[in-house]
Design an enzyme around this catalytic site. Structure first.
Site, PDB file in Angstrom:
ATOM      1  N   GLU A  31       0.969  -1.333  -0.062  1.00  0.00           N
ATOM      2  CA  GLU A  31      -0.015   0.160  -0.070  1.00  0.00           C
ATOM      3  C   GLU A  31       0.962   1.322  -0.158  1.00  0.00           C
ATOM      4  OE1 GLU A  31      -2.364   2.859   0.128  1.00  0.00           O
ATOM      5  OE2 GLU A  31      -3.400   1.021   0.084  1.00  0.00           O
ATOM      6  N   SER A  45     -19.260   6.467   1.525  1.00  0.00           N
ATOM      7  CA  SER A  45     -20.670   6.681   2.229  1.00  0.00           C
ATOM      8  C   SER A  45     -20.846   5.657   3.194  1.00  0.00           C
ATOM      9  CB  SER A  45     -21.938   6.896   1.194  1.00  0.00           C
ATOM     10  OG  SER A  45     -21.340   7.923   0.397  1.00  0.00           O
ATOM     11  N   ALA A  46     -20.556   4.676   3.260  1.00  0.00           N
ATOM     12  CA  ALA A  46     -20.459   3.481   4.390  1.00  0.00           C
ATOM     13  C   ALA A  46     -21.841   2.815   4.085  1.00  0.00           C
ATOM     14  CB  ALA A  46     -20.582   4.090   5.640  1.00  0.00           C
ATOM     15  N   HIS A  49     -25.078  -1.449  -0.270  1.00  0.00           N
ATOM     16  CA  HIS A  49     -26.268  -1.470  -0.931  1.00  0.00           C
ATOM     17  C   HIS A  49     -26.845  -2.726  -1.407  1.00  0.00           C
ATOM     18  CE1 HIS A  49     -26.102   2.921  -1.983  1.00  0.00           C
ATOM     19  NE2 HIS A  49     -24.502   2.621  -1.942  1.00  0.00           N
ATOM     20  N   ARG A 324     -13.209   8.201  -6.018  1.00  0.00           N
ATOM     21  CA  ARG A 324     -13.612   6.697  -6.470  1.00  0.00           C
ATOM     22  C   ARG A 324     -12.946   6.689  -7.897  1.00  0.00           C
ATOM     23  NH1 ARG A 324     -19.397   8.928  -5.108  1.00  0.00           N
ATOM     24  NH2 ARG A 324     -18.078  10.708  -5.480  1.00  0.00           N
ATOM     25  N   GLU A 350     -16.028   1.403  -7.915  1.00  0.00           N
ATOM     26  CA  GLU A 350     -16.867   2.353  -7.249  1.00  0.00           C
ATOM     27  C   GLU A 350     -17.987   1.875  -6.650  1.00  0.00           C
ATOM     28  OE1 GLU A 350     -17.864   5.249 -10.462  1.00  0.00           O
ATOM     29  OE2 GLU A 350     -18.497   3.574 -11.833  1.00  0.00           O
ATOM     30  N   SER A 351     -18.977   2.650  -6.362  1.00  0.00           N
ATOM     31  CA  SER A 351     -20.183   2.488  -5.862  1.00  0.00           C
ATOM     32  C   SER A 351     -20.773   1.342  -6.804  1.00  0.00           C
ATOM     33  CB  SER A 351     -21.111   3.509  -5.522  1.00  0.00           C
ATOM     34  OG  SER A 351     -22.249   2.962  -5.033  1.00  0.00           O
TER      35      SER A 351
END
Length: 498
Positions: A31, A45-46, A49, A324, A350-351
């Site tokens: 990392e 955003s935690a 979904h 993102r 991403e999301s």
């Protein structure tokens, strides 16, 4: 030689590491940030979904739904807070109700429970829904998690089962030599490995394009969030979101959301703005204004407005941002390019990437496992060992904890009720904290209303004691962020030694 090198220690990299930790393999996670979870996962955003939104048949849809169904058991095993609180996507006009019905059809195609609600039905779910909301979509299986807590837990589980981690290690070049991969660090070290897992977020296109003709491009997409003080959490139960919006450079945002966190605060956000710098994580005036303006305008629709009629700007205690990795394919890019066997992409995440990550990791790790056929570890240790948060204990549990470890009686962070026992544990654990922010993200010391104004000095002292360093060596978040720059004066002893 390594069996696998994983580039990136966000939710994707640590999910893969945890899967590989079950086998007799030599695995290294690198990392470039000063700590784990230094990139997109930290700025998330935690939300876990349910899968009502991604295009049916896409990687996003397949892994979102699978991942969502893994989360409750995953968080139970890793001792990570998880709350299935449901989500309402509200509508204030017929055009938005048409979007709600479209999302319902998408959710049905993905096998996700959803319900189109009129106002009467919404009030049964959320009795305080604001005037002007005519209906919406109810997603009962939407949930909340702490993404960085999850990443630390996955890494600790992997490390206690033999996976190695190196932070502050930037990768500069990858090439194939005689069927093996050579991964070169910025420090000039060559890491020889049979497999590479490209979990490098906004840099994943760079590494893929070094080794394959099948190129793609990552568009860094920055998002910011605001945090509201925990005093308001008693008025927040369900995640409330607007209908999605398409973005000019591809993909879409799920829209602004009001999200009760698992830690007792409220998250507001997010904007979605394309940026040039793949490492951009600053808060901008423009981005914050988008969030502030939205909630000033839409606050009246939220259930909390029945108790707090106007958006309480003075309750905003901090802001955070992250970038993102939006791929120009508008989907997750997974697996090996046909001209680069052994190079496994986990790219364009991403999301709903945080939700999808555990399921993606199962399939990507399986590529290596099916070929190398390593033995499963007979002594594999599930879960992790972590001290329980003092703030969540009952009176009896606190008394017992203090009797076993007197450092539980020493409150360091008054806002979040974090004890010295928890802070020392966060430093001592596998892949433990090495900075003020490292302690903050693992324990919440410094995340309350005063934002570390009272506790940071004591956290610095504990880091010095545990790491055997001087205060001049302790940083806020890695290289270049030293808390103290020099001594103001030197203590001089007299001839008598005083």
């Amino acid at each position: 030689m390594w069996d696998a090198v994983i580039i990136g220690a966000g939710v994707s990299g640590c999910s893969v590491a945890r899967e590989l930790a079950r086998y007799d393999l030599k695995v290294l996670v690198v990392e470039k940030g000063h700590d784990l979870c230094a990139g997109a996962t930290r700025g998330n955003s935690a939300t876990v979904h349910a899968g009502y939104d991604p295009e049916p048949g896409s990687n996003k849809a397949i892994y979102n739904v699978r991942g969502s169904r893994m989360y409750e058991e995953l968080c139970r095993e890793l001792d990570v807070p998880y709350t299935r609180n449901g989500m309402i996507i509200f509508a204030v006009n017929e055009e938005q109700m048409n979007e709600v019905r479209r999302l319902k059809a998408t959710g049905d195609a993905n096998g996700v429970r959803t319900e189109v609600c009129d106002r009467k039905r919404l009030l049964e779910i959320e009795p305080d829904m604001g005037e002007g909301v005519i209906g919406g979509l109810w997603i009962p299986d939407s949930a909340m998690v702490c993404p960085y807590n999850l990443v630390f837990a996955m890494a600790e589980n992997a490390a206690r089962n033999g996976i190695e981690f190196r932070t502050a290690t930037e990768i500069k070049e990858i090439e194939n030599r005689d069927g093996l991969w050579i991964v070169r660090t910025a420090g000039g070290e060559e890491l020889e490995t049979k497999y590479v897992f490209n979990c490098s977020g906004t840099h994943s296109d760079k590494f893929n394009n070094m080794v394959s003709r099948h190129t793609f491009h990552i568009i860094p997409r920055e998002g910011q969030h605001l945090i509201l003080d925990r005093d308001l959490s008693k008025y927040a139960k369900t995640t409330i979101c607007q209908t999605p919006e398409k973005l000019p450079t591809g993909g879409h945002t799920k829209g602004m959301g009001f999200m009760p966190s698992v830690d007792g605060t409220i998250i507001l956000g997010t904007n979605a703005d394309d940026v040039d710098d793949p490492d951009f994580s600053d808060n901008t005036r423009e981005g914050l204004d988008k969030i502030l303006n939205y909630f000033e305008d839409k606050w009246k629709y939220l259930p909390i407005s029945r108790h707090i009629p106007r958006f309480p700007k003075d309750a905003v205690i901090t802001a955070y941002g992250g970038t993102r990795a939006h791929a120009d394919t508008n989907d997750f890019i997974l697996g090996e390019p046909e001209d680069a066997p052994g190079f496994i992409n986990v790219a364009g995440i991403e999301s709903p990437g945080v939700t999808a990550a555990p399921a993606i990791a199962e399939d990507m790790a399986k590529i290596l496992i099916d070929r190398l056929k390593p033995r499963k570890k007979a002594d594999y240790k599930p879960g992790r060992e972590v001290k329980a948060p003092f703030r969540t204990m009952t009176k009896e549990e606190r008394e017992k904890a203090i009797a076993e470890d007197p450092d539980y009686a020493k409150i360091v962070c008054r806002c979040e009720q974090v004890t010295e026992a928890e802070i020392r544990d966060a430093i001592r654990r596998p892949v433990g904290a090495r900075s003020i922010n490292g302690v903050k993200m693992r324990t919440r010391a410094g995340m309350g209303r005063c934002q570390g104004g009272f506790c940071s000095t004591r956290v610095l002292e504990i880091l010095c004691e545990e790491l055997h360093k001087t205060p001049l060596e302790i940083t806020q978040s890695g290289r270049g962020s030293n808390i103290l720059l020099d001594r103001a004066c030197e203590r001089k002893e007299t001839a008598d030694g005083e």
